[in-house]
Design an enzyme around this catalytic site. Structure first.
Site, PDB file in Angstrom:
ATOM      1  N   ASP A   1      -8.877   3.360  -2.880  1.00  0.00           N
ATOM      2  CA  ASP A   1      -9.899   3.788  -1.941  1.00  0.00           C
ATOM      3  C   ASP A   1     -11.169   4.316  -2.686  1.00  0.00           C
ATOM      4  O   ASP A   1     -11.600   5.407  -2.810  1.00  0.00           O
ATOM      5  CB  ASP A   1      -9.509   4.919  -1.109  1.00  0.00           C
ATOM      6  CG  ASP A   1      -8.329   4.439  -0.235  1.00  0.00           C
ATOM      7  OD1 ASP A   1      -8.171   3.122  -0.166  1.00  0.00           O
ATOM      8  OD2 ASP A   1      -7.696   5.273   0.299  1.00  0.00           O
TER       9      ASP A   1
ATOM     10  N   ASP B   1       0.890  -1.169  -0.096  1.00  0.00           N
ATOM     11  CA  ASP B   1       0.014  -0.101   0.118  1.00  0.00           C
ATOM     12  C   ASP B   1       0.983   1.209   0.014  1.00  0.00           C
ATOM     13  O   ASP B   1       2.177   1.065   0.093  1.00  0.00           O
ATOM     14  CB  ASP B   1      -0.990  -0.034   1.362  1.00  0.00           C
ATOM     15  CG  ASP B   1      -1.974   1.195   1.329  1.00  0.00           C
ATOM     16  OD1 ASP B   1      -2.459   1.560   0.235  1.00  0.00           O
ATOM     17  OD2 ASP B   1      -2.435   1.477   2.372  1.00  0.00           O
TER      18      ASP B   1
ATOM     19  N   GLU C   1       2.818   4.930  -4.063  1.00  0.00           N
ATOM     20  CA  GLU C   1       2.969   5.818  -5.064  1.00  0.00           C
ATOM     21  C   GLU C   1       4.238   6.682  -5.097  1.00  0.00           C
ATOM     22  O   GLU C   1       4.583   6.969  -6.037  1.00  0.00           O
ATOM     23  CB  GLU C   1       1.807   7.008  -5.049  1.00  0.00           C
ATOM     24  CG  GLU C   1       0.331   6.315  -5.220  1.00  0.00           C
ATOM     25  CD  GLU C   1      -0.032   5.285  -4.137  1.00  0.00           C
ATOM     26  OE1 GLU C   1       0.367   5.577  -2.996  1.00  0.00           O
ATOM     27  OE2 GLU C   1      -0.856   4.437  -4.390  1.00  0.00           O
TER      28      GLU C   1
HETATM   29  O1  MIG Z   1      -4.153   5.971   4.290  1.00  0.00           O
HETATM   30  O2  MIG Z   1      -3.934   1.115   5.570  1.00  0.00           O
HETATM   31  O3  MIG Z   1      -5.836   2.109   0.009  1.00  0.00           O
HETATM   32  O4  MIG Z   1      -6.945  -0.099   1.687  1.00  0.00           O
HETATM   33  O5  MIG Z   1      -6.993   0.040   4.518  1.00  0.00           O
HETATM   34  C1  MIG Z   1      -4.684   4.830   4.291  1.00  0.00           C
HETATM   35  C2  MIG Z   1      -4.935   1.545   5.615  1.00  0.00           C
HETATM   36  C3  MIG Z   1      -3.952   3.780   4.246  1.00  0.00           C
HETATM   37  C4  MIG Z   1      -4.880   2.987   2.179  1.00  0.00           C
HETATM   38  C5  MIG Z   1      -5.497   1.919   1.375  1.00  0.00           C
HETATM   39  C6  MIG Z   1      -6.425   1.181   2.230  1.00  0.00           C
HETATM   40  C7  MIG Z   1      -6.008   0.898   3.461  1.00  0.00           C
HETATM   41  C8  MIG Z   1      -5.526   2.108   4.243  1.00  0.00           C
HETATM   42  N1  MIG Z   1      -4.668   2.716   3.522  1.00  0.00           N
END
Ligand code: MIG
Length: 802
Positions: free
Chosen positions: A484, A407, A410
């Site tokens: 998201d 996650d 980017e």
């Molecule tokens: O800023 O890890 O897209 O699936 O549950 C949020 C927490 C960070 C973004 C991801 C989401 C995940 C969440 N993450």
């Protein structure tokens, strides 16, 4: 930046007339598979990879042609020098086996013709190629009848025409609406669709780039980047399938994933403590709702430090995982790239000691806030950093983790730009550059390290990696989810064209948070979303930290029953789905396909965004509006059989069909064969003794076939030939059906013992059935449906009809 530019969020009209253009060709040179053209202030190389694929690279000002590709391009040895060259007064002509290129000498311009002499692609008359300081740009003519697909993870309809799209990986938490752009992934691969002459353009440039597909109704489309080379590949189809498949020769296909990862995944932000996970496991198994994986979101960590466990919440992760494993549920843990700046934290120490983190030119490590607070960011462009990262995977696989969920890659940061300062440097093993150049590759390289590390530590098991960010070629390492989304009905609808275009852009293994991430889901929404999700390549229910629970049972029995039925349906289709994954791993052709891929001549399908095909024979029409018990849908040419009622429909028609809550319309193309298996609570729960071969008959004089690949679904033994390929073929004439089984490859000890043969839409009485010449006494025939069982070892079935 003036105000109006700010409003356009950087997508300011980039005036074509401000660019330097290529002048006339001064001279040229042909060497092996390349023609090199020199201009006053620029040079151009056109390299042929095959008779259908060529690469164009421009150098301008004082630059030399740079043949170096981004990491997206695989090491291939495609080269083609079999072209015929001709010079005329005004043009140079290059003929391959499949294409003719004409290069205008005076005002440079490229035209591409097909074998039959039809013009299929052309630079714009006025601009062709150009540059402006660091920017490089191409302009191409297009006809309004043309459609555009591809571009990876984009909002909007299936046809991407009429907008500007930006390639700059971005953590977009604000609601994704029809013109939200960019999102997390950048796939600069565009498909220009024409029913007879489709082609693709892969722009191999990792800088921030743009595609303007006629946003102002202009007669050209254009792509440009803020730096780097104008380096693109022209990929001739002519069919859409061939474009997609040939693109995978450049950026690779998805490797065969472990079969369990095609099952149902349950997630939320976050399941903890350990007792809650154990309860979750128990509930799934008590209720007999199939499930193959739980995802562990950031709360499992100690203060969000990656590769640590919060010991209060999870006193014994290893024991928990082994209990999950006994019940057939795999663990997937989230990892963010940010390493907490904490002098007492091992990873931070290692990174600082070994110079693993991204830093400015003056040597200062780039630090910014993410979940753990101030963090440093590994520089994944360095092979030593990727090796380090790969090695970390073992900490988790030793505990029993089977998959990693990448996650925030980017990379996301909690600042105004939402990401790393573009002036930060990446060392890239000696060929360093700023974040401007490497931003879009950051997640890609992290996934490469994760995948390779898991592969190493899982010991002959196939890894599962899931990512949010990526670049072209990401399919080689990771599945992708679309970030998201929200618990909006609109987001079921938005997901379909997005996922279909991701599939066309090489990302076969993709999916969207079922039930919606942000906001509260509800029973009806979750039910409808699960119905669709059951046929999307990656099938995971996930929601945000503040959202109400959305496990299959969260909204009461009425919904639970239907949700369960559709998760079970996913598992009934799993042999078929796995087979389609196998095909995708070979050909790059995705399993979730827009109808236009199968019916390229049908105008109705060109922008059909709310139905999709699973393979070439299953048509799915999800319901994405509340309070509906009907759905309008389109069936292309041919006969179609309602999967539920077995009613037969004539295609090339719009229909309004019943779709009460318990029913998502599914149609099977008559003439096809679909394998379905028994209910499973998880992959590998038990041997599948009997595989149903569902034949959906068309009229007489119909042929049908299906090739089934099958292996252990978990190991790499298939690379050594341990797999089976079986071909099923039938012929239906006016007085008989002949069904042949041809075991083409049989090195894997097959689990199936019997086939249950089911012939649907048979409207003549079966008189006698012979299996390898012996008469079969037991069969069932009613309601136009014939059923009987045969052992898998047989070769031929003959059914005599009245
Ligand atoms: O800023 O890890 O897209 O699936 O549950 C949020 C927490 C960070 C973004 C991801 C989401 C995940 C969440 N993450």
């Amino acid at each position: 930046m003036d105000n109006s530019e700010a409003l356009l969020q950087g997508k300011s009209r980039d005036n074509s007339s401000d660019y330097h253009k290529l002048s006339g060709i001064l001279n040229y040179e042909i060497k092996n598979n390349e023609i090199r053209l020199n201009f006053k202030h620029a040079s151009l190389a056109i390299r042929f990879l095959t008779a259908d694929i060529f690469r164009v690279i421009m150098a301008h000002s004082d630059q030399k042609i740079n043949y170096k590709s981004t990491e997206a391009v695989i090491e291939h040895n495609l080269t083609y020098d079999d072209f015929i060259f001709n010079e005329k007064d005004s043009e140079l002509i290059i003929k391959t086996d499949n294409l003719v290129l004409k290069l205008k000498k005076e005002n440079f311009l490229l035209e591409v013709f097909n074998k039959q002499g039809k013009l299929i692609h052309k630079d714009h008359n006025e601009y062709a190629l150009g540059w402006k300081k660091q920017k490089v740009r191409a302009w191409k003519s297009f006809e309004q009848s043309q459609r555009f697909y591809g571009l990876g993870e984009k909002t909007g309809w299936l046809d991407k025409k009429g907008r500007i799209y930006e390639m700059w990986n971005h953590d977009t938490f604000l609601p994704h609406v029809s013109d939200t752009d960019p999102l997390y992934q950048s796939i600069p691969f565009l498909i220009a669709f024409n029913p007879k002459n489709s082609y693709g353009i892969y722009f191999d440039n990792s800088y921030k780039s743009f595609f303007d597909l006629g946003s102002e109704g202009q007669d050209y489309f254009s792509f440009w980047a803020e730096g780097g080379e104008l380096d693109y590949y022209f990929i001739n189809g002519p069919s859409l399938k061939e474009v997609v498949s040939k693109y995978s020769q450049i950026t690779g296909t998805m490797p065969l994933p472990p079969k369990w990862s095609l099952g149902y995944h349950q997630s939320r932000y976050s399941y903890y403590p350990q007792a809650e996970v154990e309860q979750l496991l128990k509930t799934f198994r008590d209720k007999e709702i199939p499930c193959d994986a739980f995802h562990f979101d950031i709360h499992y960590m100690d203060q969000y430090k990656i590769y640590t466990w919060d010991e209060d919440r999870f006193p014994d992760p290893e024991a928990m995982f082994s209990k999950m494993e006994e019940n057939g549920v795999k663990a997937v843990t989230i990892i963010d790239p940010g390493v907490k700046k904490d002098p007492e934290y091992k990873l931070y120490q290692q990174g600082m000691e070994n110079d693993y983190f991204c830093k400015y030119l003056d040597g200062k490590v780039f630090i910014d806030k993410v979940w753990p607070g101030n963090c440093a960011f590994p520089d994944f462009t360095q092979s030593k950093v990727r090796d380090w990262w790969a090695g970390l995977q073992k900490d988790y696989t030793d505990l029993g983790v089977k998959g990693i969920w990448n996650d925030m890659n980017e990379p996301a940061a909690f600042n105004k730009s939402d990401t790393m300062d573009v002036e930060v440097m990446h060392q890239n093993d000696g060929d360093s550059g700023t974040h401007r150049r490497f931003h879009n590759l950051y997640g890609f390289l992290e996934n490469k390290a994760t995948f390779e590390g898991l592969k190493e530590s899982l010991d002959n098991e196939r890894p599962f990696v899931l990512t949010r960010a990526g670049f072209a070629g990401i399919q080689r390492y990771s599945a992708v989810w679309t970030g998201d989304n929200r618990s909006f009905w609109d987001h079921i609808k938005l997901a379909m064209p997005m996922l279909m275009n991701m599939g066309l852009s090489g990302i076969t293994f993709c999916g969207t948070d079922v039930g919606g991430f942000t906001g509260n889901s509800n029973g009806e929404l979750l039910t409808r979303w699960t119905q669709m999700g059951a046929f999307v390549p990656f099938f995971r229910n996930h929601c945000e930290v503040r959202a109400v629970s959305q496990e299959p049972w969260s909204f009461g029995e009425k919904f639970e029953k239907i949700i369960k039925k559709y998760i079970e349906l996913r598992y009934k289709f799993i042999t078929h789905i796995y087979n389609l994954f196998y095909q995708a791993s070979k050909t790059g052709i995705p399993l979730m396909r827009p109808l236009i891929m199968e019916f390229p001549a049908d105008r109705q399908c060109q922008n059909l965004s709310d139905q999709f095909m699973v393979g070439d024979s299953v048509l799915v029409a999800p319901v994405y509006q509340p309070d509906k018990d009907k759905r309008m849908l389109y069936l292309p040419e041919g006969k179609w059989i309602d999967f539920w009622t077995k009613e037969v429909y004539q295609g090339e028609e719009h229909l309004i069909v019943d779709a009460p809550l318990e029913k998502m319309p599914i149609f099977i193309k008559a003439g096809s064969i679909i394998p379905l298996n028994d209910k499973l609570n998880y992959i590998g729960e038990k041997e599948i003794e009997c595989l149903e071969l569902n034949v959906f008959l068309n009229e007489e004089n119909n042929l049908g076939s299906y090739e089934l690949y099958d292996d252990d679904g978990l190991s790499y033994n298939y690379e050594n030939g341990v797999y089976n390929i079986t071909e099923f073929k039938y012929q239906y004439t006016d007085n008989q059906i002949i069904f042949n089984i041809d075991r083409k490859e049989k090195n894997y000890q097959q689990e199936f013992k019997d086939y249950k043969m089911i012939f649907n839409n048979l409207n003549k009485d079966p008189l006698n059935i012979y299996v390898d010449g012996n008469q079969l006494s037991e069969f069932n025939y009613s309601d136009n449906r014939l059923e009987f069982k045969v052992p898998v070892v047989i070769n031929k079935i003959t059914i005599e009809l009245s």
